[in-house]
Design an enzyme around this catalytic site. Structure first.
Site, short mmCIF file in Angstrom:
data_model
loop_
_atom_site.label_atom_id
_atom_site.label_comp_id
_atom_site.label_asym_id
_atom_site.label_seq_id
_atom_site.Cartn_x
_atom_site.Cartn_y
_atom_site.Cartn_z
N ASP A 188 0.85 -1.20 0.00
CA ASP A 188 0.00 0.00 0.00
C ASP A 188 0.89 1.25 0.00
O ASP A 188 0.69 2.18 0.79
CB ASP A 188 -0.91 0.00 1.23
CG ASP A 188 -2.06 1.01 1.10
OD1 ASP A 188 -2.42 1.35 -0.03
OD2 ASP A 188 -2.58 1.44 2.15
N LEU A 189 1.82 1.27 -0.91
CA LEU A 189 2.86 2.31 -0.91
C LEU A 189 2.41 3.53 -1.71
O LEU A 189 2.87 3.77 -2.81
CB LEU A 189 4.16 1.73 -1.47
CG LEU A 189 5.46 2.45 -1.13
CD1 LEU A 189 5.62 2.62 0.38
CD2 LEU A 189 6.65 1.70 -1.70
#
Length: 206
Positions: free
Chosen positions: A129-130
């Site tokens: 979830d960067l």
């Protein structure tokens, strides 16, 4: 819940240093029962106010430290992708008529097949979830927070940067150019022909 699982793994990891990954916020304490992690003190500065190309370069610069060997408890991208492919097939064959254009469904399922058949699909532990708000400054450098661990293809890590700050990418030809540009800036390797059809097709907006 992934957060509970991460807390449990941090607290009980059998292999010292397994989750002490460079360029991530340092975990000081963990409460697996509550799914709570106590992190080192960071600033509130994230990447949302940076020019998107500069922000993409920062995120791309984290990959070498963040991408590491998988651990058994982490979910697999291939399993999730196959579920999505089945859901797309259902969406394209509703009794009341197709909910999605058949061409779009076929193309999307073809991309998923390319992904799941690639040998690297389940080879690397990804952050998962960067996006721009999950990279904070520690006062001297940028570090990643709030991982959603996923074992998958490294090219998958670009996805959150394409689905956030969407309005800045425009529409029509501008959107297509912006998608390709963000991928190219974040990881120039994905834009090179020698990296094969999977990486080239990862840049194709469905």
């Amino acid at each position: 819940d992934v957060h509970h699982e991460v807390a449990r793994i941090v607290a009980t990891a059998q292999e010292p240093g397994l989750l002490l990954i460079e360029r991530t916020a340092l975990v000081l304490r963990a409460d697996p029962a509550r799914g709570v992690l106590l992190l080192e003190r960071l600033t509130a500065e994230d990447l949302t106010d940076l020019w998107d190309e500069e922000a993409c370069r920062v995120v791309g610069g984290l990959y070498a430290d963040l991408h590491t060997r998988p651990f058994p408890q982490a979910p697999r991208l291939s399993e999730w992708a196959r579920r999505q492919s089945a859901a797309l097939a259902d969406a394209g064959s509703h009794a009341g008529g197709p909910a999605l254009p058949p061409r779009m469904v076929t193309h999307a399922r073809s991309l998923i097949e390319d992904l799941t058949s690639d040998p690297d699909c389940d080879a690397t532990l990804l952050h998962g979830d960067l996006h721009y708000e999950n990279v904070l400054s520690d006062g001297t450098d940028w570090v990643a927070i709030d991982p959603k661990p996923l074992v998958g293809h490294p090219a998958w890590e670009v996805a959150p940067l394409l689905t956030n700050r969407w309005a800045e990418m425009g529409t029509g030809p501008s959107l297509r150019w912006s998608v390709r540009r963000r991928v190219e800036v974040e990881d120039p390797r994905l834009a090179r022909p020698e990296h094969g059809p999977l990486e080239q097709r990862r840049q194709e907006p469905v």
